[in-house]
Enzyme design. Structure first.
Site, mmCIF file in Angstrom:
data_model
loop_
_atom_site.group_PDB
_atom_site.id
_atom_site.type_symbol
_atom_site.label_atom_id
_atom_site.label_comp_id
_atom_site.label_asym_id
_atom_site.label_seq_id
_atom_site.Cartn_x
_atom_site.Cartn_y
_atom_site.Cartn_z
ATOM 1 N N ASP A 31 -41.911 -34.263 -54.653
ATOM 2 C CA ASP A 31 -41.400 -32.921 -54.868
ATOM 3 C C ASP A 31 -42.469 -31.648 -55.381
ATOM 4 O O ASP A 31 -41.715 -32.637 -56.594
ATOM 5 C CB ASP A 31 -40.204 -32.455 -54.007
ATOM 6 C CG ASP A 31 -40.235 -31.172 -53.769
ATOM 7 O OD1 ASP A 31 -40.880 -29.958 -54.414
ATOM 8 O OD2 ASP A 31 -39.689 -30.982 -52.778
ATOM 9 N N PHE A 153 -39.270 -29.675 -34.148
ATOM 10 C CA PHE A 153 -38.070 -27.986 -33.687
ATOM 11 C C PHE A 153 -36.907 -28.765 -33.823
ATOM 12 O O PHE A 153 -35.817 -29.277 -32.728
ATOM 13 C CB PHE A 153 -38.652 -28.867 -32.144
ATOM 14 C CG PHE A 153 -40.001 -28.630 -31.396
ATOM 15 C CD1 PHE A 153 -40.435 -27.225 -31.412
ATOM 16 C CD2 PHE A 153 -40.971 -29.746 -31.495
ATOM 17 C CE1 PHE A 153 -41.353 -26.704 -30.970
ATOM 18 C CE2 PHE A 153 -41.928 -29.432 -30.890
ATOM 19 C CZ PHE A 153 -42.378 -27.438 -30.981
ATOM 20 N N LEU A 154 -36.147 -29.216 -35.338
ATOM 21 C CA LEU A 154 -35.547 -30.053 -35.485
ATOM 22 C C LEU A 154 -34.394 -28.569 -35.627
ATOM 23 O O LEU A 154 -35.175 -27.908 -36.073
ATOM 24 C CB LEU A 154 -35.440 -30.763 -36.841
ATOM 25 C CG LEU A 154 -36.457 -31.394 -36.879
ATOM 26 C CD1 LEU A 154 -36.695 -32.051 -37.985
ATOM 27 C CD2 LEU A 154 -35.998 -32.607 -35.973
ATOM 28 N N LYS A 208 -45.329 -23.730 -31.567
ATOM 29 C CA LYS A 208 -43.912 -23.657 -32.827
ATOM 30 C C LYS A 208 -43.306 -22.245 -32.305
ATOM 31 O O LYS A 208 -42.260 -22.652 -32.392
ATOM 32 C CB LYS A 208 -44.578 -24.609 -33.871
ATOM 33 C CG LYS A 208 -43.540 -24.166 -34.733
ATOM 34 C CD LYS A 208 -42.086 -24.604 -34.437
ATOM 35 C CE LYS A 208 -41.304 -24.227 -35.605
ATOM 36 N NZ LYS A 208 -39.708 -24.778 -36.359
ATOM 37 N N PHE A 253 -28.469 -21.846 -25.058
ATOM 38 C CA PHE A 253 -29.273 -20.167 -26.379
ATOM 39 C C PHE A 253 -28.970 -18.544 -25.214
ATOM 40 O O PHE A 253 -29.417 -17.831 -25.628
ATOM 41 C CB PHE A 253 -30.379 -19.886 -26.450
ATOM 42 C CG PHE A 253 -31.177 -21.506 -27.771
ATOM 43 C CD1 PHE A 253 -30.714 -22.860 -27.861
ATOM 44 C CD2 PHE A 253 -31.556 -20.630 -28.879
ATOM 45 C CE1 PHE A 253 -30.247 -23.650 -28.255
ATOM 46 C CE2 PHE A 253 -30.957 -21.509 -30.054
ATOM 47 C CZ PHE A 253 -30.990 -22.896 -30.180
ATOM 48 N N LEU A 254 -27.797 -19.275 -24.363
ATOM 49 C CA LEU A 254 -27.220 -18.201 -24.257
ATOM 50 C C LEU A 254 -25.845 -17.782 -24.752
ATOM 51 O O LEU A 254 -24.720 -17.279 -23.873
ATOM 52 C CB LEU A 254 -27.510 -18.479 -22.543
ATOM 53 C CG LEU A 254 -28.766 -17.972 -21.759
ATOM 54 C CD1 LEU A 254 -28.146 -18.136 -20.224
ATOM 55 C CD2 LEU A 254 -29.540 -16.775 -22.156
ATOM 56 N N CYS A 264 -35.464 -20.103 -39.814
ATOM 57 C CA CYS A 264 -37.065 -19.847 -38.585
ATOM 58 C C CYS A 264 -37.290 -19.104 -37.957
ATOM 59 O O CYS A 264 -37.719 -18.209 -37.487
ATOM 60 C CB CYS A 264 -36.871 -21.097 -37.609
ATOM 61 S SG CYS A 264 -36.547 -23.062 -39.092
HETATM 62 C C1 UGA Z 1 -34.238 -23.150 -35.100
HETATM 63 C C2 UGA Z 1 -34.631 -23.938 -33.607
HETATM 64 O O1 UGA Z 1 -33.475 -24.289 -32.850
HETATM 65 C C3 UGA Z 1 -35.427 -24.738 -34.161
HETATM 66 O O2 UGA Z 1 -35.668 -26.150 -32.578
HETATM 67 C C4 UGA Z 1 -36.951 -24.909 -34.613
HETATM 68 O O3 UGA Z 1 -37.326 -26.560 -34.700
HETATM 69 C C5 UGA Z 1 -36.305 -24.511 -35.938
HETATM 70 O O4 UGA Z 1 -35.563 -23.192 -35.705
HETATM 71 C C6 UGA Z 1 -37.795 -24.586 -37.149
HETATM 72 O O5 UGA Z 1 -38.286 -23.891 -36.633
HETATM 73 O O6 UGA Z 1 -37.513 -25.114 -38.351
HETATM 74 P P1 UGA Z 1 -31.991 -23.373 -36.394
HETATM 75 O O7 UGA Z 1 -32.707 -21.766 -36.907
HETATM 76 O O8 UGA Z 1 -31.986 -24.521 -37.160
HETATM 77 O O9 UGA Z 1 -33.201 -23.695 -35.264
HETATM 78 O O10 UGA Z 1 -30.859 -23.350 -35.381
HETATM 79 P P2 UGA Z 1 -30.307 -22.872 -34.258
HETATM 80 O O11 UGA Z 1 -29.662 -23.879 -33.643
HETATM 81 O O12 UGA Z 1 -31.805 -22.906 -33.570
HETATM 82 O O13 UGA Z 1 -30.072 -21.325 -34.178
HETATM 83 C C7 UGA Z 1 -30.829 -20.351 -34.818
HETATM 84 C C8 UGA Z 1 -29.345 -18.990 -34.666
HETATM 85 O O14 UGA Z 1 -29.361 -18.695 -33.719
HETATM 86 C C9 UGA Z 1 -28.148 -18.637 -35.105
HETATM 87 O O15 UGA Z 1 -28.236 -17.850 -35.804
HETATM 88 C C10 UGA Z 1 -27.375 -19.839 -34.243
HETATM 89 O O16 UGA Z 1 -26.726 -18.613 -34.148
HETATM 90 C C11 UGA Z 1 -28.649 -18.349 -33.199
HETATM 91 N N1 UGA Z 1 -27.757 -18.397 -31.430
HETATM 92 C C12 UGA Z 1 -28.258 -19.808 -30.989
HETATM 93 C C13 UGA Z 1 -27.169 -17.324 -30.985
HETATM 94 O O17 UGA Z 1 -26.723 -16.686 -31.444
HETATM 95 N N2 UGA Z 1 -26.630 -18.046 -29.753
HETATM 96 C C14 UGA Z 1 -27.319 -18.982 -29.005
HETATM 97 O O18 UGA Z 1 -27.187 -19.363 -28.151
HETATM 98 C C15 UGA Z 1 -27.860 -19.841 -30.333
#
Ligand code: UGA
Length: 445
Positions: A31, A153-154, A208, A253-254, A264
């Site tokens: 880094d 996709f983490l 992505k 995601f609903l 992200c």
């Molecule tokens: C997201 C994607 O899910 C990953 O697949 C991707 O790799 C990552 O972005 C990235 O591009 O690096 P992340 O941002 O860590 O991951 O978190 P998520 O679990 O996807 O949640 C994102 C946001 O959506 C959060 O604020 C969460 O509260 C919200 N969310 C999620 C909802 O409001 N409702 C849902 O049903 C799901």
């Protein structure tokens, strides 16, 4: 087993490095921020991610994983170099490629042998081609190298599980040799028949953006349905459950709430809009998802105003600051956006989060944080639950009622049962789950 260098020790770089070493590769993480390398070499983590410390300790002790201040030497000793550096957005969808391009230049200057250069940072379509130009230019194309786009996709908070049990691995490259080396690196995941999508660099880059934009649209869609539920007496949980039972839709995601945040979705939706507009396309759907998302913060404040009509001078306890549970990340967190609105309304905000308070204070220095949830709630006119931490699902409701000034709760994450809360004596509002039928007409949410 391959010698791998990972450039960037943020969430993506560290998780990728730790997991690839666990799969048997010899990994060196570097880094430009040497402070982070020193923290890692002291056996600590610069970020919070469940399970990561143990995974790192285990692989460091087996000498498969190390952290080095010698960036040049680490590149030269590796056959595969991953770029996992930050790609901040300017807020208008333009991705700042400064760090990615800086990494490419460093690779070019140290291209002592054939190398595969893998981009994991989320970038706009065409960046892989740009990296090839930079490295060609600075190295005169010798020795040979191949560019691969291998998007991640983490999800923060469950990144290790996501890495080790992926739905798919996307490898964007025009080279058979590079593809073969990538499958070797992922070793057991390839043998376990994880679907590997082999495609060109541009397609991998767009996969992505498209995936994150689709999930964002899905969240904004259910939030819009939740708002309709609030006005009609329908229950969004049941709507989402029934929709999700349709295999074409899927239940994931609903979950309705205060809208998406994090490093992200907000950035990548804007990035896709910008990418489309630059090519003369108006991305109506993704633009609408962004608009719904911004407005959803305000919808939460409007709910609060149903319980506390005049917010000026009122004390609001905000429980949960991270953009989602199991992370200390507050980037684009709905909680911080809502706190900023509350502060503009001249509320007194008392905040609590199990791990994200230090980061929240960096963003809102005047934020009044409390080490104990109940202390944050002391005398408050209302509670707002903004992150669905497990700890917040088990609040001692009797004690809470004693500590609050008024028994008002806006549960923006739907983690409590409306009927139970009413029976416990709370004025309780959630998202898309209106009050019981007999009360629905009395209080329009
Ligand atoms: C997201 C994607 O899910 C990953 O697949 C991707 O790799 C990552 O972005 C990235 O591009 O690096 P992340 O941002 O860590 O991951 O978190 P998520 O679990 O996807 O949640 C994102 C946001 O959506 C959060 O604020 C969460 O509260 C919200 N969310 C999620 C909802 O409001 N409702 C849902 O049903 C799901």
């Amino acid at each position: 087993m391959k010698n791998i260098c990972i450039m960037g020790t943020g969430y993506v770089g560290l998780v990728t490095g730790a997991c690839l070493s666990d799969l048997g590769n010899k990994v060196r993480c570097v880094d430009i921020d040497l402070k982070k390398i020193r923290i890692l070499n002291d056996g600590k983590l610069p970020i919070y991610e469940p399970g990561l410390q143990e995974l790192i300790n285990n692989n460091v002790s087996r000498e498969r994983l190390s952290f080095s201040e010698d960036i040049k030497g680490s590149i030269r000793d590796s056959e595969v170099v991953f770029i996992a550096v930050g790609t901040p957005s300017d807020g208008n969808g333009n991705v700042d490629l400064r760090y990615v391009e800086g990494a490419a230049e460093m690779i070019a200057q140290n291209l002592n042998d054939f190398k595969i250069i893998v981009n994991k940072s989320t970038v706009s379509v065409g960046t892989g081609r740009r990296l090839k130009e930079i490295i060609d230019d600075k190295s005169s194309g010798k020795p040979e190298f191949e560019i691969v786009s291998n998007p991640e996709f983490l999800r923060e908070g469950s990144a290790i599980n996501d890495f080790m049990h992926p739905d798919r691995i996307v490898i964007g490259t025009n080279s058979e040799k590079a593809f073969d080396i990538m499958t070797e690196i992922y070793g057991s995941l390839y043998l376990m028949e994880t679907p590997f999508i082999k495609t060109n660099v541009e397609t991998a880059e767009l996969i992505k953006y498209a995936s994150n934009a689709f999930l964002s649209v899905k969240i904004s869609f259910i939030n819009e349905i939740a708002n309709i539920c609030d006005k009609t007496g329908a229950d969004v949980h049941v709507v989402a459950k029934a929709m999700g039972l349709d295999g074409r839709i899927s239940p994931k995601f609903l979950h309705a709430g205060p809208g998406f945040g994090g490093s992200c979705f907000p950035k990548d939706t804007l990035g896709l809009v910008q990418l489309a507009k630059e090519r003369g396309i108006t991305p109506n759907l993704v633009e609408a998802a962004i608009k719904v998302n911004i407005n959803q913060r305000m919808v939460m404040v409007e709910k609060l105003k149903k319980l506390v009509p005049n917010l000026k001078g009122k004390t609001i306890a905000v429980l949960g600051l991270a953009f989602k549970p199991n992370t200390d990340d507050v980037r684009e967190s709905p909680a911080l956006d809502i706190i900023k609105i509350l502060l503009e309304e001249e509320c007194i905000v008392r905040a609590y989060d199990p791990v994200a308070m230090d980061n929240a204070k960096k963003s809102i220095p005047e934020l009044n944080c409390f080490d104990n949830m109940m202390d944050a709630c002391e005398g408050a006119d209302s509670v707002m639950i903004l992150t669905e931490w497990n700890e917040l699902r088990q609040i001692d409701l009797n004690m809470l009622k004693e500590r609050l000034g008024s028994p008002n709760i806006v549960d923006c994450r739907n983690i409590y049962d409306p009927k139970k809360m009413k029976d416990e004596g709370f004025n309780y509002l959630s998202v898309g789950r209106p009050l019981l039928k007999d009360e629905f007409n009395a209080v329009q949410v």
